[in-house]
Design a protein around this motif. Structure first.
Motif, PDB file in Angstrom:
ATOM      1  N   SER A 200       0.785   4.932   1.399  1.00  0.00           N
ATOM      2  CA  SER A 200       0.120   5.876   2.285  1.00  0.00           C
ATOM      3  C   SER A 200       0.738   7.239   2.067  1.00  0.00           C
ATOM      4  O   SER A 200       1.824   7.524   2.532  1.00  0.00           O
ATOM      5  CB  SER A 200       0.286   5.433   3.745  1.00  0.00           C
ATOM      6  OG  SER A 200      -0.345   6.342   4.612  1.00  0.00           O
TER       7      SER A 200
ATOM      8  N   ASP B  31      -3.579   1.202  11.387  1.00  0.00           N
ATOM      9  CA  ASP B  31      -3.486   0.568  10.073  1.00  0.00           C
ATOM     10  C   ASP B  31      -2.400   1.210   9.210  1.00  0.00           C
ATOM     11  O   ASP B  31      -2.394   1.048   7.984  1.00  0.00           O
ATOM     12  CB  ASP B  31      -4.834   0.653   9.346  1.00  0.00           C
ATOM     13  CG  ASP B  31      -5.921  -0.112  10.078  1.00  0.00           C
ATOM     14  OD1 ASP B  31      -5.643  -1.224  10.563  1.00  0.00           O
ATOM     15  OD2 ASP B  31      -7.044   0.418  10.191  1.00  0.00           O
TER      16      ASP B  31
ATOM     17  N   GLU C 180       0.835  -1.181   0.000  1.00  0.00           N
ATOM     18  CA  GLU C 180       0.000   0.000   0.000  1.00  0.00           C
ATOM     19  C   GLU C 180       0.875   1.238   0.000  1.00  0.00           C
ATOM     20  O   GLU C 180       1.982   1.238   0.507  1.00  0.00           O
ATOM     21  CB  GLU C 180      -0.929   0.016   1.226  1.00  0.00           C
ATOM     22  CG  GLU C 180      -1.887  -1.167   1.289  1.00  0.00           C
ATOM     23  CD  GLU C 180      -2.861  -1.050   2.433  1.00  0.00           C
ATOM     24  OE1 GLU C 180      -3.049   0.068   2.941  1.00  0.00           O
ATOM     25  OE2 GLU C 180      -3.434  -2.078   2.815  1.00  0.00           O
TER      26      GLU C 180
ATOM     27  N   PHE D 222       1.087   7.684  12.825  1.00  0.00           N
ATOM     28  CA  PHE D 222       0.344   6.753  11.980  1.00  0.00           C
ATOM     29  C   PHE D 222      -0.746   6.106  12.819  1.00  0.00           C
ATOM     30  O   PHE D 222      -0.549   5.862  14.021  1.00  0.00           O
ATOM     31  CB  PHE D 222       1.251   5.656  11.428  1.00  0.00           C
ATOM     32  CG  PHE D 222       2.510   6.173  10.760  1.00  0.00           C
ATOM     33  CD1 PHE D 222       2.567   6.339   9.380  1.00  0.00           C
ATOM     34  CD2 PHE D 222       3.640   6.496  11.500  1.00  0.00           C
ATOM     35  CE1 PHE D 222       3.711   6.806   8.766  1.00  0.00           C
ATOM     36  CE2 PHE D 222       4.794   6.958  10.900  1.00  0.00           C
ATOM     37  CZ  PHE D 222       4.827   7.116   9.528  1.00  0.00           C
ATOM     38  N   ASP D 223      -1.882   5.815  12.198  1.00  0.00           N
ATOM     39  CA  ASP D 223      -2.915   5.102  12.942  1.00  0.00           C
ATOM     40  C   ASP D 223      -2.583   3.614  13.001  1.00  0.00           C
ATOM     41  O   ASP D 223      -1.531   3.175  12.506  1.00  0.00           O
ATOM     42  CB  ASP D 223      -4.307   5.364  12.364  1.00  0.00           C
ATOM     43  CG  ASP D 223      -4.526   4.767  10.972  1.00  0.00           C
ATOM     44  OD1 ASP D 223      -3.698   3.941  10.520  1.00  0.00           O
ATOM     45  OD2 ASP D 223      -5.524   5.128  10.331  1.00  0.00           O
TER      46      ASP D 223
ATOM     47  N   SER E 256      -0.440  12.970   4.623  1.00  0.00           N
ATOM     48  CA  SER E 256      -1.760  13.165   5.183  1.00  0.00           C
ATOM     49  C   SER E 256      -2.128  14.635   5.221  1.00  0.00           C
ATOM     50  O   SER E 256      -1.311  15.492   5.498  1.00  0.00           O
ATOM     51  CB  SER E 256      -1.812  12.594   6.606  1.00  0.00           C
ATOM     52  OG  SER E 256      -3.020  12.951   7.239  1.00  0.00           O
TER      53      SER E 256
ATOM     54  N   TYR F 244       3.915  -0.888   3.428  1.00  0.00           N
ATOM     55  CA  TYR F 244       3.367   0.463   3.341  1.00  0.00           C
ATOM     56  C   TYR F 244       4.490   1.445   3.037  1.00  0.00           C
ATOM     57  O   TYR F 244       5.512   1.453   3.727  1.00  0.00           O
ATOM     58  CB  TYR F 244       2.682   0.866   4.645  1.00  0.00           C
ATOM     59  CG  TYR F 244       1.594  -0.083   5.104  1.00  0.00           C
ATOM     60  CD1 TYR F 244       0.263   0.126   4.747  1.00  0.00           C
ATOM     61  CD2 TYR F 244       1.900  -1.184   5.899  1.00  0.00           C
ATOM     62  CE1 TYR F 244      -0.746  -0.745   5.167  1.00  0.00           C
ATOM     63  CE2 TYR F 244       0.909  -2.057   6.331  1.00  0.00           C
ATOM     64  CZ  TYR F 244      -0.409  -1.829   5.959  1.00  0.00           C
ATOM     65  OH  TYR F 244      -1.393  -2.696   6.373  1.00  0.00           O
TER      66      TYR F 244
ATOM     67  N   LYS G 166      -1.917   4.318   8.427  1.00  0.00           N
ATOM     68  CA  LYS G 166      -2.272   5.503   7.652  1.00  0.00           C
ATOM     69  C   LYS G 166      -1.541   6.687   8.284  1.00  0.00           C
ATOM     70  O   LYS G 166      -1.624   6.913   9.487  1.00  0.00           O
ATOM     71  CB  LYS G 166      -3.775   5.753   7.652  1.00  0.00           C
ATOM     72  CG  LYS G 166      -4.158   7.019   6.899  1.00  0.00           C
ATOM     73  CD  LYS G 166      -5.665   7.281   6.981  1.00  0.00           C
ATOM     74  CE  LYS G 166      -6.013   8.577   6.270  1.00  0.00           C
ATOM     75  NZ  LYS G 166      -7.464   8.884   6.367  1.00  0.00           N
TER      76      LYS G 166
END
Length: 392
Positions: free
Chosen positions: A34, A347, A32, A344-345, A37, A270, A349
């Motif tokens: 990311s 997951d 993934e 980061f959360d 943000s 990620y 993110k």
């Protein structure tokens, strides 16, 4: 002599960071991206203080900057090993004072004497893993030897590889001590690891997880070879850490993380895009040098670039925290580095990046009671800089 090269490398890098004030980190496979943000709702502020640890009449072993230390899972005790005398120092982190010392035995039935130790790890049952280059000794807090894991006796031969590999120097135990994760190295140490292994120490089953990370990190090695003297190798290293019994793999060179789920036997990857730092190191230096000046110049070129720290979890917020440093500006011939915290959360993110001011982060930082503790040596006395975050 490879264990000596790695030991010298770690010591060199640690001192280099101190000088520059860089201390302030097969089943399915998914990947993934990311990106940066834009979460304006995630607000972060912090306060900083410094606390001293009361040693009484004792003198703490600080020569290796607490690199051979770890904290208990309840964050109440810190254990620090003196590898020269095998004295274990135990600090009460609630009271900030020396709790006691335990003399570990070098020889005999409880003997743990090894020429080199790379790290220690406190397990959830209170036992302590002492990681040498070729062995891991597990001892109780009282110094009784529970068992020894002989890494050289664990032979790995992958189905897709004819050559044999063995457990590398970079290993970690799960919190319950049942799993051992490690990089793989070729027997001659000349080729990069092709992945990691996760070994169930109760059943001896071995799970091989191929990864390209170690091949990418190989380009950052610098070999210092003068005449017929043994060469010294430095480079960028991966971080392996079990968090909630899942294996988190990252490195100092790349803005990315691998997450291996031990329950589902799956690996996720990620990648992140930073706005306050670069996203990866580049090789702008030679891989082989033959003089002290060439060595210094190559290390300087590498160390002036971005460097990522380990992922840590802040349990109270259920978020991951990672610090990084990057070159900010020059003042005369000195480099000024900026320190950036990225959140980061659960997951992975990416939530926010923020530059930190006036914070000193060092090796083996840890969270306790919602605060980030970072070791600092104040006139040869043990102290911690504490960062207390506030999230709105």
């Amino acid at each position: 002599m490879n264990w000596l090269l790695y030991a010298l490398n770690q010591i060199f890098m640690m001192n280099k960071n101190l000088i520059l004030l860089i201390a302030l980190a097969l089943a399915s496979c998914s990947s993934e991206d990311s990106s940066k943000s834009g979460n304006d709702d995630f607000q972060f502020s912090y306060k900083i203080d410094t606390v001293m640890v009361d040693a009484g009449d004792h003198f703490f072993f600080l020569n290796e900057d607490l690199s051979l230390s770890d904290v208990s899972k309840d964050r109440k005790l810190l254990y620090n090993l003196n590898p020269k005398t095998f004295l274990l120092e135990i600090v009460n982190l609630d009271d900030l004072k020396l709790e006691k010392t335990v003399q570990l035995e070098k020889e005999g039935p409880d003997g743990i004497g090894l020429p080199y130790y790379g790290k220690i790890q406190v397990l959830e049952n209170g036992n302590i893993g002492l990681f040498g280059q070729f062995k891991i000794h597990i001892v109780t807090e009282q110094g009784k030897l529970v068992k020894t894991i002989d890494l050289d006796q664990i032979k790995i031969q992958n189905n897709d590889q004819k050559e044999k590999e063995k457990i590398g120097w970079n290993s970690v135990l799960s919190d319950d001590g049942k799993l051992l994760a490690s990089t793989l190295v070729n027997f001659d140490f000349k080729k990069p690891a092709k992945g990691i292994v996760v070994i169930d120490l109760e059943t001896d089953s071995i799970k091989y997880i191929p990864m390209k990370l170690f091949e990418k990190l190989k380009q950052f090695e610098i070999i210092h070879q003068e005449g017929n003297a043994p060469g010294i190798t430095t480079g960028e290293f991966p971080f392996l850490r079990f968090i909630d019994n899942n294996l988190i793999i990252s490195s100092s060179a790349y803005n990315e993380v691998y997450h291996y789920n031990t329950s589902s036997d799956s690996l996720s990857h990620y990648s992140f895009k930073a706005s306050l730092t670069d996203n990866e190191k580049i090789r702008n230096f030679p891989n082989e040098v033959h003089s002290s000046k060439e060595w210094t110049d190559a290390e300087k070129a590498k160390n002036e670039q971005v460097s990522f720290r380990e992922f840590l979890k802040l349990p109270e917020q259920n978020i991951f925290w990672r610090l990084s440093t990057d070159k900010d500006r020059m003042i005369a011939d000195s480099v000024v580095f900026k320190q950036v915290a990225t959140f980061f959360d659960a997951d992975f993110k990416m939530l926010k990046e923020q530059e930190l001011e006036n914070f000193h982060d060092f090796r083996n930082s840890f969270f306790k009671d919602g605060m980030l503790y970072s070791f600092i040596n104040i006139e040869d006395e043990l102290a911690f800089v504490r960062l207390k975050p506030n999230f709105d």
